[in-house]
Write an enzyme that holds these catalytic residues in place. Structure first.
Site, mmCIF file in Angstrom:
data_model
loop_
_atom_site.group_PDB
_atom_site.id
_atom_site.type_symbol
_atom_site.label_atom_id
_atom_site.label_comp_id
_atom_site.label_asym_id
_atom_site.label_seq_id
_atom_site.Cartn_x
_atom_site.Cartn_y
_atom_site.Cartn_z
ATOM 1 N N ARG A 206 32.806 34.774 45.493
ATOM 2 C CA ARG A 206 33.652 34.431 44.825
ATOM 3 C C ARG A 206 34.493 33.134 45.065
ATOM 4 O O ARG A 206 34.318 32.986 46.261
ATOM 5 C CB ARG A 206 34.575 35.728 44.295
ATOM 6 N N TRP B 227 44.919 34.484 44.585
ATOM 7 C CA TRP B 227 46.266 35.220 43.980
ATOM 8 C C TRP B 227 46.833 36.259 44.887
ATOM 9 O O TRP B 227 47.805 36.479 44.966
ATOM 10 C CB TRP B 227 45.972 35.839 42.706
ATOM 11 N N SER C 131 62.510 39.897 37.008
ATOM 12 C CA SER C 131 62.351 40.098 35.453
ATOM 13 C C SER C 131 61.729 41.584 35.362
ATOM 14 O O SER C 131 62.002 42.311 34.447
ATOM 15 C CB SER C 131 61.482 39.026 34.904
ATOM 16 N N SER C 132 60.710 41.733 36.226
ATOM 17 C CA SER C 132 59.794 42.911 35.922
ATOM 18 C C SER C 132 60.508 44.194 36.082
ATOM 19 O O SER C 132 60.613 45.217 35.492
ATOM 20 C CB SER C 132 58.540 43.296 36.651
ATOM 21 N N HIS D 215 44.947 30.546 37.670
ATOM 22 C CA HIS D 215 44.294 31.533 36.501
ATOM 23 C C HIS D 215 44.984 33.010 36.951
ATOM 24 O O HIS D 215 45.458 33.447 35.838
ATOM 25 C CB HIS D 215 42.877 31.088 36.482
ATOM 26 N N ASP E 261 68.145 50.647 19.936
ATOM 27 C CA ASP E 261 67.756 49.423 20.547
ATOM 28 C C ASP E 261 67.362 49.929 21.955
ATOM 29 O O ASP E 261 67.377 51.176 22.168
ATOM 30 C CB ASP E 261 68.863 48.455 20.604
ATOM 31 N N GLU F 35 49.603 47.589 41.011
ATOM 32 C CA GLU F 35 49.884 46.584 40.121
ATOM 33 C C GLU F 35 48.447 46.601 38.994
ATOM 34 O O GLU F 35 48.613 46.584 37.779
ATOM 35 C CB GLU F 35 49.642 45.327 40.832
ATOM 36 N N HIS G 61 41.107 50.510 50.021
ATOM 37 C CA HIS G 61 39.845 49.821 49.224
ATOM 38 C C HIS G 61 39.531 48.486 49.103
ATOM 39 O O HIS G 61 38.359 47.959 48.642
ATOM 40 C CB HIS G 61 39.224 50.784 48.103
ATOM 41 N N HIS G 62 40.629 47.912 49.072
ATOM 42 C CA HIS G 62 40.233 46.162 49.154
ATOM 43 C C HIS G 62 40.067 45.784 50.395
ATOM 44 O O HIS G 62 39.993 44.567 50.532
ATOM 45 C CB HIS G 62 41.541 45.758 48.146
ATOM 46 N N HIS H 210 47.290 47.386 44.417
ATOM 47 C CA HIS H 210 46.436 48.277 43.568
ATOM 48 C C HIS H 210 47.413 49.143 42.585
ATOM 49 O O HIS H 210 46.852 49.310 41.318
ATOM 50 C CB HIS H 210 45.596 49.559 44.337
ATOM 51 N N TYR I 91 47.124 49.148 38.017
ATOM 52 C CA TYR I 91 47.390 50.210 37.043
ATOM 53 C C TYR I 91 48.358 50.064 35.933
ATOM 54 O O TYR I 91 48.546 50.407 34.820
ATOM 55 C CB TYR I 91 47.429 51.486 37.598
ATOM 56 N N LYS J 183 40.681 61.084 30.540
ATOM 57 C CA LYS J 183 41.074 60.251 29.563
ATOM 58 C C LYS J 183 39.896 59.766 28.450
ATOM 59 O O LYS J 183 39.786 59.821 27.433
ATOM 60 C CB LYS J 183 41.566 59.059 30.168
ATOM 61 N N SER K 154 45.423 55.292 23.120
ATOM 62 C CA SER K 154 45.633 56.780 22.797
ATOM 63 C C SER K 154 46.467 56.647 21.009
ATOM 64 O O SER K 154 46.464 57.788 20.550
ATOM 65 C CB SER K 154 46.423 57.440 23.445
ATOM 66 N N THR L 116 40.810 59.494 35.337
ATOM 67 C CA THR L 116 40.195 58.569 34.411
ATOM 68 C C THR L 116 39.256 58.996 33.456
ATOM 69 O O THR L 116 39.123 58.797 32.260
ATOM 70 C CB THR L 116 39.630 57.442 35.181
HETATM 71 C C1 HEM Z 1 37.650 54.155 38.611
HETATM 72 C C2 HEM Z 1 38.733 53.271 38.713
HETATM 73 C C3 HEM Z 1 38.507 52.006 39.919
HETATM 74 C C4 HEM Z 1 37.862 51.853 40.829
HETATM 75 C C5 HEM Z 1 37.280 52.919 41.615
HETATM 76 C C6 HEM Z 1 38.267 50.601 41.396
HETATM 77 C C7 HEM Z 1 37.714 50.231 42.743
HETATM 78 C C8 HEM Z 1 37.986 48.972 43.098
HETATM 79 C C9 HEM Z 1 37.426 48.420 44.620
HETATM 80 C C10 HEM Z 1 36.721 49.409 45.547
HETATM 81 C C11 HEM Z 1 37.806 47.064 44.568
HETATM 82 C C12 HEM Z 1 37.608 46.410 45.855
HETATM 83 C C13 HEM Z 1 36.561 45.509 46.031
HETATM 84 C C14 HEM Z 1 36.187 44.603 47.080
HETATM 85 O O1 HEM Z 1 37.074 43.680 47.081
HETATM 86 O O2 HEM Z 1 35.270 44.580 47.682
HETATM 87 C C15 HEM Z 1 38.391 46.787 43.262
HETATM 88 C C16 HEM Z 1 38.943 45.586 43.026
HETATM 89 C C17 HEM Z 1 39.984 45.263 42.104
HETATM 90 N N1 HEM Z 1 40.091 46.092 41.062
HETATM 91 FE FE1 HEM Z 1 39.319 47.822 40.704
HETATM 92 N N2 HEM Z 1 39.008 49.932 40.631
HETATM 93 C C18 HEM Z 1 39.101 50.683 39.370
HETATM 94 C C19 HEM Z 1 39.745 50.326 38.498
HETATM 95 C C20 HEM Z 1 40.300 49.197 38.103
HETATM 96 C C21 HEM Z 1 41.176 48.793 37.132
HETATM 97 C C22 HEM Z 1 41.493 49.836 36.095
HETATM 98 C C23 HEM Z 1 41.781 47.816 37.341
HETATM 99 C C24 HEM Z 1 42.661 46.891 36.185
HETATM 100 C C25 HEM Z 1 43.064 46.958 35.342
HETATM 101 C C26 HEM Z 1 41.160 47.330 38.524
HETATM 102 C C27 HEM Z 1 41.336 45.892 38.945
HETATM 103 C C28 HEM Z 1 40.889 45.376 40.115
HETATM 104 C C29 HEM Z 1 40.898 44.156 40.625
HETATM 105 C C30 HEM Z 1 41.809 43.134 39.942
HETATM 106 C C31 HEM Z 1 40.099 43.975 41.771
HETATM 107 C C32 HEM Z 1 40.091 42.851 42.660
HETATM 108 C C33 HEM Z 1 41.198 42.268 43.570
HETATM 109 C C34 HEM Z 1 41.131 41.059 44.185
HETATM 110 O O3 HEM Z 1 40.371 41.060 45.414
HETATM 111 O O4 HEM Z 1 41.225 39.894 43.713
HETATM 112 N N3 HEM Z 1 40.326 48.226 38.905
HETATM 113 N N4 HEM Z 1 38.506 47.873 42.644
HETATM 114 CU CU LIG Z 2 42.316 48.685 43.977
#
Ligand code: HEM
Ligand SMILES: [Cu+2]
Lengths: 194, 551
Positions: B463, B155, B182-183, B90, B119, B268, B315-316, B266, B270, B344, B281, B341
């Site tokens: 999870r 993933w 591709s990307s 997924h 183009d 990614e 932070h992950h 990370h 963004y 914005k 916008s 952010t």
């Molecule tokens: C203010 C902005 C953001 C902050 C401070 C933030 C912070 C964090 C942190 C600390 C985690 C890790 C949590 C953990 O695994 O314990 C996380 C996970 C994640 N964040 Fe954010 N995030 C922000 C914005 C975003 C945005 C804009 C996206 C995507 C469009 C995003 C997508 C994700 C994803 C996909 C994960 C999980 C990845 C995984 O473990 O599978 N985050 N975020």
């Molecule tokens: Cu992140």
């Protein structure tokens, strides 16, 4: 912007080459540069808890009477049919003083198996102050079916261990070695042997 | 005629441009020529968009399997291993198959129209970058039917678990390689188009924000997709060739994978959200009938977010055992991202402030984005606090966080953009009534789906598990109900699009929306097959937003 068409195409080609270069460079960074760099960083900072020093029967200075608690931990990888226990799970050691402890390994299976122990120290920065003079992790260990073995570790902790560290954990994980006897081991195990 | 289009289109910018003056709408004939060999940015944009919609539906069905299994405690429908394949697939499908290609589709359609280019800069490479994708995803999906099953380690493909995937792992790795290629090709094309193909007078600081956000996204992609390729290559050699990059027994370190993965991962996230910022916008000023508030600030905020995204990856990984100084650095760096952010969000709200707002479907989705994305940003800030992340990590709280930023975030922006430009693409108006029904059903159900997951996470539900303790039952059932409604609502979306393309009787004007500004609205609807063979004039009437024209 107002350049002619062929000129524009030349600009585009140059740009494409540069950008493709960046992509190739980033691949090299991830694939070629990063792994050795990671090891270097870990060795310098102790991150990963692998920064131990190996010494031969080193002379020890006893100018500290600080004591720290050392916890001995043992794990066996799920693929290996062994038991592993520290004989004394906890020790209080004086900085700079040579200490000895031992682990007991037992081969549960009905065949001879070779294993290799990998170690880490937590907190990671403490690994930089941890010196081993003898360890079963320096070499591969072979156990016959149902054989058990006492395995000693001799170590000391450098007296300049940062003040805030009062407790260390030395942890071993045993992995099965598939290689035939005499095969070389890589990475940390090899570093330990050197 | 046909051959000329398929083989010579790279010349459109120059020598051949004049040949086409009088046959603006001449499309190649025959299915193969039109779609397989096409080098036309609009056709390729359409291909990307259709492809990502299909992937969205496939990935969505997998989510339905997940939510059905989690409807009640206990194991009802699927085997645990298949459940894990569903969560892994997924995510891979949605990230690499739905959201990213959809943004590339928007880029293909809109960037040349928005900067006044005939183009993309590299039309033939463009064809390649699209046609790699169906092969990549066929390979990825085919693993589900192999003996060893699809990837099931999440993933993020963390070793050592991911290395326990069977022989099908090689397919996963090669699929990721192909998506990466591709990307990267797509990004090179976007950058070359934006830097070299703008109409005279379209200076960088007159470009629409969507173009700006895509330019920055393309740089992120070129910087990090190769790093992901490197990481999966190391997994491949560890799995099949006996190397020990991540294998502790051989002296490797599985934590190194996490560092490399998140150095990609990370940025990614963004990559998926910056183009969304761009689309929103564009839409908010149109339906507020006011210029975008703080155009230049928006550009700089986007650039700072992109820069910061490279220094927050750990932070992950707060729970892997970093030294205190590392935890603090990554915590503060992460929180710093909240500043641009916040800029914005402030600017979006200020754009609407005292505007003569109307609430057509694109606007509804854009406002939904601003509100709900912000909720996701706030839970992100909570996760950024290293000391409490130890509790939240790998729970449903994280699932709730990233689904808020990705679903009512990135996906809502995709839908907003689709409704906004659909009349330009097809020449027909979509059904406003059904668009609104789609919006309200989606907006309500997405909250029923994801809001309870915050509570589940705080209460400790991990999870990626197919079964759970009974204390989590009620919120899971609620979440599943929300999920089913959300899933069903997306069929309305498909219906609205099909209706708009084939059935709609209401023709769109060139401007389509009363308050719309920008070059794309100066060409007829549907946009002719070839546009801007002659560069358009750039002035206050044709520029979407630029601070210099705002007063
Ligand atoms: C203010 C902005 C953001 C902050 C401070 C933030 C912070 C964090 C942190 C600390 C985690 C890790 C949590 C953990 O695994 O314990 C996380 C996970 C994640 N964040 Fe954010 N995030 C922000 C914005 C975003 C945005 C804009 C996206 C995507 C469009 C995003 C997508 C994700 C994803 C996909 C994960 C999980 C990845 C995984 O473990 O599978 N985050 N975020
Ligand atoms: Cu992140």
């Amino acid at each position: 912007m107002n350049s002619s068409a062929p000129e524009k195409r030349k600009d585009t080609r140059k740009l494409v080459i540069k950008l493709a270069g960046v992509a190739v460079g980033m691949f090299a960074f991830g694939f070629v540069v990063m792994p050795p760099l990671y090891d270097v960083i870990c060795d310098i900072t102790g991150l990963g808890g692998r920064g131990l020093e190996v010494a031969q029967g080193a002379s020890v200075s006893l100018d500290s009477d600080r004591e720290v608690k050392v916890i001995f931990d043992a794990t066996v990888n799920s693929a290996l049919d062994w038991d592993l226990h520290p004989n004394d799970p906890v020790a209080h050691v004086r900085l700079g003083e040579m200490s000895e402890t031992s682990y007991l390994a037992f081969n549960d299976s009905s065949e001879a198996i070779a294993g290799q122990a990998i170690y880490t120290v937590t907190p990671p920065e403490a690994s930089l102050y941890f010196v081993k003079t003898e360890c079963f992790c320096f070499t591969r260990q072979s156990l016959a079916a149902n054989e058990s073995r006492e395995m000693p570790v001799r170590f000391y902790i450098k007296p300049d261990l940062p003040e805030h560290i009062r407790e260390l954990t030395l942890s071993y994980t045993f992995f099965q070695l598939d290689e035939p006897a005499g095969a070389t081991v890589t990475g940390a195990a090899q570093a330990a042997q050197e | 005629m046909t051959t000329e289009h398929t083989h010579d289109t790279h010349d459109h910018a120059g020598a051949h441009a004049s040949d086409h003056h009088d046959d603006h709408d001449h499309k190649p004939t025959g299915f193969m020529n039109r779609w397989l060999f096409t080098t036309n940015h609009k056709d390729i944009g359409t291909l990307y968009l259709v492809f990502s919609l299909i992937m969205f539906l496939i990935g969505g069905s997998m989510a339905m399997v997940i939510r059905a299994e989690l409807f009640m405690p206990g194991l009802q429908l699927v085997e645990p291993d298949f459940f894990n394949q569903m969560t892994t697939m997924h995510a891979l499908i949605m990230v690499f198959g739905a959201v990213m290609p959809a943004w590339v589709g928007f880029a293909n359609w809109m960037i040349p129209l928005m900067v006044g280019a005939p183009d993309m800069a590299l039309p033939r490479m463009n064809n390649w970058s699209f046609w790699i994708l169906p092969f990549a995803f066929t390979m990825l999906l085919s693993t589900l039917f192999m003996d060893s099953g699809g990837p099931a380690a999440g993933w993020t493909l963390y070793p050592p678990l991911s290395l326990q995937t069977g022989q099908s792992f090689a397919f996963v790795v090669f699929a990721v390689h192909m998506m990466g290629v591709s990307s990267i090709m797509g990004s090179i094309n976007v950058i070359a188009t934006i830097l070299n193909m703008r109409a005279p007078g379209m200076t960088l600081l007159r470009m629409p924000l969507f173009v700006w956000t895509w330019l920055i996204t393309a740089f992120l992609l070129i910087a990090v997709m190769p790093v992901l390729a490197g990481a999966v290559t190391m997994l491949l050699t560890d799995h099949f060739f006996g190397t020990s990059f991540f294998n502790a027994a051989g002296g490797g370190d599985p934590v190194m994978f996490q560092h490399i993965f998140w150095f990609f991962g990370h940025p990614e996230v963004y990559i998926m959200i910056l183009p969304a910022f761009g689309v929103v916008s564009e839409i908010l000023p149109t339906f507020s009938r006011k210029p975008l508030f703080g155009y230049a600030a928006m550009v700089y905020a986007t650039a700072s977010i992109a820069f910061l995204s490279f220094i927050v990856w750990a932070h992950h990984m707060f729970s892997v055992g970093m030294p205190l100084s590392g935890e603090l650095f990554f915590m503060y760096a992460t929180m710093l991202i909240a500043v641009p952010t916040g800029v914005k969000v402030f600017n979006w709200v200020s754009t609407m402030w005292k505007g003569s707002m109307t609430f057509e479907t694109p606007m509804l989705f854009a406002i939904g984005f601003v509100v709900l994305f912000t909720i996701g940003g706030l839970s992100g800030l909570m996760l950024a606090i290293a000391s409490v992340d130890l509790q939240y990590h790998d729970t449903y709280f994280v699932v709730a966080h990233f689904h808020y930023v990705l679903v009512p975030g990135a996906v809502f922006a995709l839908m907003a953009g689709t409704y906004y430009w659909l009349p330009k693409w097809t020449g027909n108006m979509y059904s406003e009534k059904w668009g609104k029904i789609h919006f309200w059903l989606s907006a309500i159900s997405v909250n029923i789906l994801f809001f309870p997951q915050h509570y589940l996470g705080l209460a400790g539900m991990p999870r990626r598990i197919p079964d759970y303790s009974t204390q989590f039952a009620d919120f899971n059932m609620l979440s599943s109900i929300g999920g089913f409604i959300f899933g069903a609502s997306q069929l309305i979306f498909v219906g609205v699009i099909i209706h708009c393309v084939y059935r709609s009787k209401v023709k769109a004007t060139s401007r389509v929306w009363e308050g719309a500004k920008g070059l794309e609205w100066t060409v007829p609807s549907p946009a002719p097959y070839h546009t801007f063979d002659v560069p358009p004039p750039i002035n206050a009437q044709t520029v979407a937003h630029a601070d210099e024209y705002d007063h």
